[in-house]
Structure formats: structure tokens, C-alpha cells
Design an enzyme around this catalytic site. Structure first.
Site, PDB file in Angstrom:
ATOM      1  N   SER A   1       2.142  -0.892   3.200  1.00 47.37           N
ATOM      2  CA  SER A   1       3.275  -0.554   4.053  1.00 47.37           C
ATOM      3  C   SER A   1       3.070  -0.551   5.307  1.00 47.37           C
ATOM      4  O   SER A   1       2.082  -0.482   5.905  1.00 47.37           O
ATOM      5  CB  SER A   1       3.469   1.045   3.417  1.00 47.37           C
ATOM      6  OG  SER A   1       4.325   1.740   3.950  1.00 47.37           O
TER       7      SER A   1
ATOM      8  N   TYR B   1      -0.040   9.685   2.654  1.00 47.39           N
ATOM      9  CA  TYR B   1       0.397   8.399   2.142  1.00 47.39           C
ATOM     10  C   TYR B   1       0.087   7.530   3.181  1.00 47.39           C
ATOM     11  O   TYR B   1      -0.603   6.220   2.888  1.00 47.39           O
ATOM     12  CB  TYR B   1       1.911   8.342   2.087  1.00 47.39           C
ATOM     13  CG  TYR B   1       2.631   7.167   1.969  1.00 47.39           C
ATOM     14  CD1 TYR B   1       2.602   6.678   0.626  1.00 47.39           C
ATOM     15  CD2 TYR B   1       3.278   6.265   2.764  1.00 47.39           C
ATOM     16  CE1 TYR B   1       3.242   5.641   0.009  1.00 47.39           C
ATOM     17  CE2 TYR B   1       3.740   5.263   2.421  1.00 47.39           C
ATOM     18  CZ  TYR B   1       3.956   4.602   1.095  1.00 47.39           C
ATOM     19  OH  TYR B   1       4.747   3.711   0.607  1.00 47.39           O
TER      20      TYR B   1
END
Ligand SMILES: NC(=O)c1ccc[n+]([C@@H]2O[C@H](COP(=O)([O-])OP(=O)(O)OC[C@H]3O[C@@H](n4cnc5c(N)ncnc54)[C@H](O)[C@@H]3O)[C@@H](O)[C@H]2O)c1
Length: 250
Positions: A140, A153
Site C-alpha cells: 500500500s 495498518y
């Protein structure tokens, strides 16, 4: 790519689903690991009805025993594994770190980093036996940058970036490449649902990409295909942002 065996984790939805369609279009035998059985089975049936080769298997990636037996099953069914897309993952709503619970820590790091690591271990064992492999992890932009309100995250995705780079070196002489894609904000079911329930958040998501609009799951799937091409054999340990320039601009 015809008859290559490809595993896509989290292939029942979103980015993984686009990968399933694209690899199946190329004539690959596609294996989906996911926990959304209805979605996974419907997708596999739809593509098999079009004479494509797709099989769905329920595998809860939080469970190491399920992971191990799922790779034994791959070996028994197909004899090898050519490509592996370690893509399953999720985050939690944005909030400062001290408001996160240990359950959330375990869930996000469990799926985004520990499951990816455990899958890679099993994938590499099979690929080494066959003398060929391509692993593509879905990282990501949050694996390359700090994102406010997303500490856990970010930690998990930075971990994916680290393991991708380091493991790539371990197998560089074994005809196995290991790369990752760092998507920008992509128009998946989750992001789309914001349109109705949180239009401001949806607008922010669109604007987070320099292009001013959301990316499509196919944008990520295309990059995965590219990294698996025979002609991509010298690309190894790369984290490829597919984000219309978001990371480049930071
Ligand atoms: N959508 C985005 O904007 C975006 C941006 C950057 C990175 N990513 C990453 O892309 C990947 C795919 O995300 P997406 O947006 O397509 O999400 P998604 O929710 O549409 O797909 C994720 C899939 O993972 C599966 N999954 C979740 N937990 C699982 C488990 N325990 N065992 C097996 N499967 C499980 C889900 O059932 C789902 O089918 C994730 O790793 C995510 O972090 C997404």
C-alpha cells in the site's frame, strides 16, 4: 502464461477479484483463497462457465493450520505453484494509535503481515522444488509513507515492504522473484460504499490520488500481470506504486 498455476489470496472481492479475472483470461489455472465463500464460489462458477480455469477454496488466513494444509492441497491438486498474489488484507477506521485495541492490532497485523509471511514461506517451498516462481504482495502507499490515523495498518504494510525486499534477495539465484505493488486509493466495494454513507470521505479518497479520481482494481491487476511475465525476470525486490503519482509527490 497459459496453464500457469496462480494463487490469489483475497480473490473473492476488490483488487483480488480483478486479478482472478485477468489471470484467468490469460489461460492460467487460478486458485482463490478467501473466507467469503458465496462470493468466491459465484466468481469461480461464472468464469468456469466461460471455460476458464478457476477454483475457490475456503482458507482462513488467520489460521496457520489451514494455511499449511491449503498449500499441501495445492501441491496434491496441481503439483506446483507458479505465481502467488498475497493480496488479502484490510484496515480499520482511522483513529490515533492509543485508541486502538489489542484485538485490532492482532487482526490488522495478523492478516496484512503475519498471514502474508506464512503464505510466502509455503509458496517458496513449493516454488523452489519447481525451480520457478513469481510472488507479488499487495502492499500500500501506507507501506511507504506514514498515514495519520493508520499506525497499525502502516506498520503492517511497511512490514510487507520489508519482507518483500529482504526475501527477494534470498531467492534471487533460484529463479524466484518477489515484488510488491503499492496501490493508491482504489475503487473497491468498501471505498464505493462511502459514496452514499460518507460523501466527504469519498471525495477525500478521490482527491488522495494526484489523478483526482480513484484507481480501478484492474490498474493493480495489470501491474501484477506485468510482474509475472517471463520477460520481468530481472525485476526483483521492487515496490511498485500504482497510484497516479501519489507517493512520488510526497
Ligand atoms: N482498496 C484500496 O484502496 C487499497 C489501497 C491500498 C492497498 N490495498 C490493499 O489491497 C488488498 C486488497 O484490498 P481490497 O481493497 O481489494 O479489499 P477487499 O475487502 O475488496 O478484498 C479483500 C479480500 O480479502 C479477504 N480476506 C479478509 N480476511 C481474510 C482471511 N482471514 N482469510 C482469507 N481471506 C480474507 C476478504 O474476504 C476479501 O475478499 C489489501 O491487502 C489492502 O490492504 C487496498
Amino acid at each position: 502464461m497459459k496453464n500457469r498455476i496462480v494463487l490469489i489470496t483475497g480473490g473473492a472481492s476488490g483488487i483480488g477479484k480483478a486479478m482472478v479475472r485477468m489471470f484467468a483470461d490469460r489461460g492460467c489455472q487460478v486458485i482463490i483463497f478467501d473466507v467469503q465463500d458465496d462470493k468466491g464460489e459465484v466468481l469461480a462458477k461464472e468464469l468456469c462457465d466461460q471455460r476458464k480455469k478457476v477454483v475457490y477454496k475456503h482458507v482462513n488466513l488467520f489460521d496457520i493450520d489451514e494455511i499449511k494444509s491449503a498449500y499441501i492441497w495445492i501441491k496434491e491438486q496441481f503439483g506446483k505453484l507458479d505465481y502467488a498474489m498475497n493480496n488479502a488484507g484490510f484496515g480499520i477506521p482511522a483513529k490515533p494509535l492509543d485508541e486502538c485495541t489489542s484485538e485490532e492490532v492482532n487482526k490488522v497485523i495478523g492478516i496484512c503481515l503475519i498471514a502474508v509471511t506464512n503464505c510466502m514461506i509455503e509458496e517458496i517451498k513449493i516454488m523452489k522444488e519447481n525451480g520457478f516462481g513469481r510472488i507479488v504482495n499487495t502492499a500500500s502507499g501506507a507501506g511507504l509513507l506514514g498515514v495519520k490515523g493508520n499506525s497499525i495498518y502502516c506498520a503492517a504494510k511497511h512490514g510487507v515492504v520489508g519482507i518483500t525486499k529482504a526475501a527477494a534477495l534470498d531467492y534471487a539465484t533460484s529463479n524466484i522473484t518477489i515484488n510488491a505493488i503499492a496501490p493508491g486509493t482504489i475503487e473497491t466495494e468498501l471505498v464505493n460504499s462511502l459514496k452514499e454513507i460518507a460523501p466527504e470521505a469519498y471525495k477525500q479518497a478521490e482527491e488522495s490520488n494526484p489523478a483526482g479520481h480513484l484507481g480501478k482494481p484492474e490498474d493493480i491487476a495489470n501491474a501484477a500481470l506485468f510482474l509475472c511475465e517471463d520477460t520481468s525476470s530481472f525485476i526483483n525486490g521492487v515496490i511498485l506504486p500504482v497510484d497516479s503519482g501519489c507517493v512520488a509527490g510526497k
